[in-house]
Design a protein around this motif. Structure first.
Motif, PDB file in Angstrom:
ATOM      1  N   GLY A   1       0.568  -5.633   8.591  1.00 25.88           N
ATOM      2  CA  GLY A   1      -0.425  -6.521   8.089  1.00 25.88           C
ATOM      3  C   GLY A   1      -0.134  -7.853   7.410  1.00 25.88           C
ATOM      4  O   GLY A   1      -0.479  -8.621   7.248  1.00 25.88           O
TER       5      GLY A   1
ATOM      6  N   PHE B   1       1.261  -7.919   1.981  1.00 21.63           N
ATOM      7  CA  PHE B   1       1.292  -6.483   1.174  1.00 21.63           C
ATOM      8  C   PHE B   1       1.828  -6.517  -0.190  1.00 21.63           C
ATOM      9  O   PHE B   1       3.665  -6.576   0.358  1.00 21.63           O
ATOM     10  CB  PHE B   1       2.191  -5.752   2.448  1.00 21.63           C
ATOM     11  CG  PHE B   1       1.518  -4.037   2.231  1.00 21.63           C
ATOM     12  CD1 PHE B   1       1.033  -3.583   0.783  1.00 21.63           C
ATOM     13  CD2 PHE B   1       2.372  -2.931   2.661  1.00 21.63           C
ATOM     14  CE1 PHE B   1       0.475  -1.883   0.858  1.00 21.63           C
ATOM     15  CE2 PHE B   1       1.789  -1.629   2.444  1.00 21.63           C
ATOM     16  CZ  PHE B   1       1.111  -1.358   0.970  1.00 21.63           C
TER      17      PHE B   1
ATOM     18  N   SER C   1       3.429  -3.585  -2.231  1.00 17.65           N
ATOM     19  CA  SER C   1       2.935  -2.110  -1.958  1.00 17.65           C
ATOM     20  C   SER C   1       3.343  -1.400  -2.777  1.00 17.65           C
ATOM     21  O   SER C   1       3.489   0.283  -3.188  1.00 17.65           O
ATOM     22  CB  SER C   1       4.115  -1.489  -1.158  1.00 17.65           C
ATOM     23  OG  SER C   1       5.612  -1.844  -1.645  1.00 17.65           O
TER      24      SER C   1
ATOM     25  N   HIS D   1      -1.717  -0.144   7.330  1.00 18.83           N
ATOM     26  CA  HIS D   1      -1.008  -1.502   7.168  1.00 18.83           C
ATOM     27  C   HIS D   1      -0.420  -1.791   8.234  1.00 18.83           C
ATOM     28  O   HIS D   1      -0.127  -3.383   8.927  1.00 18.83           O
ATOM     29  CB  HIS D   1       0.186  -1.519   6.106  1.00 18.83           C
ATOM     30  CG  HIS D   1       0.551  -3.006   5.828  1.00 18.83           C
ATOM     31  ND1 HIS D   1       0.510  -3.916   5.953  1.00 18.83           N
ATOM     32  CD2 HIS D   1       1.834  -3.316   5.929  1.00 18.83           C
ATOM     33  CE1 HIS D   1       0.494  -5.050   5.771  1.00 18.83           C
ATOM     34  NE2 HIS D   1       2.140  -4.817   5.997  1.00 18.83           N
TER      35      HIS D   1
ATOM     36  N   PRO E   1      -3.158  -3.992   4.708  1.00 16.05           N
ATOM     37  CA  PRO E   1      -2.527  -4.207   4.039  1.00 16.05           C
ATOM     38  C   PRO E   1      -3.182  -3.290   2.184  1.00 16.05           C
ATOM     39  O   PRO E   1      -4.327  -4.038   1.496  1.00 16.05           O
ATOM     40  CB  PRO E   1      -2.274  -5.622   3.536  1.00 16.05           C
ATOM     41  CG  PRO E   1      -2.839  -6.222   4.377  1.00 16.05           C
ATOM     42  CD  PRO E   1      -3.803  -6.280   5.117  1.00 16.05           C
TER      43      PRO E   1
END
Lengths: 207, 207
Positions: free
Chosen positions: B86, B91, B93, B122, B128
């Motif tokens: 992704g 992303f 997280s 992801h 993501p």
């Protein structure tokens, strides 16, 4: 395969213990696949600062520095190699790297012997070979004829300095950013702990 | 050995593809030695900037970024894993890491399933999972009962944020500076390409 295949490039700076570890393995590993190895010294400190923007001494990086200090002797034991370091900050490897190329011009086999001697001085005997006199001693130890090349003088002169700059530029042009780095048929692997991947790549012809 | 030995710690941030690779191997590897694995999410971006002083986005570091871009799909092939990212910069997280700990408090087995789902979103489906709604969907996919935990709401609240901070501090206190990192009986190994060393350490009981 041996007859047509390109040699494997082994890029290294004498400074790194991982380069020392790898230097004890790479020729035998390559030979198992009928391949030869071209040893190529470069000046890591130049790349770290100028290219990677790493201005902080590696060992002073929190956490990472501590890991490194623990990992190096552990990897020496894993490889089954003698190890007593002269200290990362005590060794300016420029003279040794320059000398490597001057000797390589005369005799690549002798240059490998010289490189092994330098690795041993710093990483086994804890004696960083910094000075031109130490370099000359190391070269004499492996059989360089002083009458053929006055290496103590030569490493201090412009052509030797320029030569190392050119080789370091070649490393950068090849994409090298760490030591040791191996290039196998255009494929790059960084780190002594990736010798198993180099081996796999050679065995399988890539994947 | 299984009865008394401490679990292996698997520290990870969902962001790293190497963490994804390792997540598919570490439990089976540990089980071969009669060991269990404790999965521990931490927030790598916090450590990179605050502890390591890395302010430059990783992929923008010259040479090193290029190596990474080539190495990641190569390592996916080496592990034999599906991989479609992704994108490292797409992303954030934090929500996923917070959710991991909230689920772990309920059920560590479910938390591992959730973690695998997040890795897959992801690193395999190039999606993501940034938003609370995506996190809730991922959790529902692996069987989290929404009546038991409203995870979309919970990840945005102070306790979840504090929890991830505490766990990230614990990572730092343990010496972790990269992802994935494994700690086996106090011995730390960084990188998916060192699973072979983790295996060796377990097999030999250190060296």
């Amino acid at each position: 395969m041996a007859s047509t295949a390109e040699p494997i490039d082994f890029w290294f700076d004498f400074l790194s213990p991982y380069g020392y570890f790898a230097s004890t393995r790479i020729d035998a590993l390559a030979a198992q696949h009928g391949r030869s190895v071209r040893w190529r010294a470069f000046y890591m400190r130049g790349i770290m600062q100028d290219k990677l923007g790493q201005t902080r001494p590696f060992l002073e990086v929190p956490l990472k520095g501590d890991y490194y200090k623990r990992d190096v002797p552990r990897m020496a034991r894993w490889f089954g190699l003698p190890f007593k370091s002269g200290g990362l900050s005590n060794f300016i490897s420029a003279n040794a790297c320059r000398a490597f190329w001057l000797i390589d011009d005369l005799d690549p086999v002798l240059a490998k012997r010289f490189a092994r001697e330098i690795f041993e001085w710093h990483h086994v005997r804890a004696t960083p070979p910094n000075t031109p006199e130490q370099i000359a001693q190391a070269a004499a130890n492996v059989g360089l004829d002083a009458a053929q090349l006055d290496i103590a003088a030569a490493v201090q002169q412009a052509p030797a300095k320029e030569r190392l700059r050119v080789e370091t530029d070649a490393a950068v042009a090849a994409g090298v950013w760490g030591t040791p780095t191996f290039v196998v048929d255009g494929e790059m692997f960084w780190g002594a702990d990736r010798l198993n991947l180099v081996d796999d790549w050679l065995r399988r012809g890539g994947w």
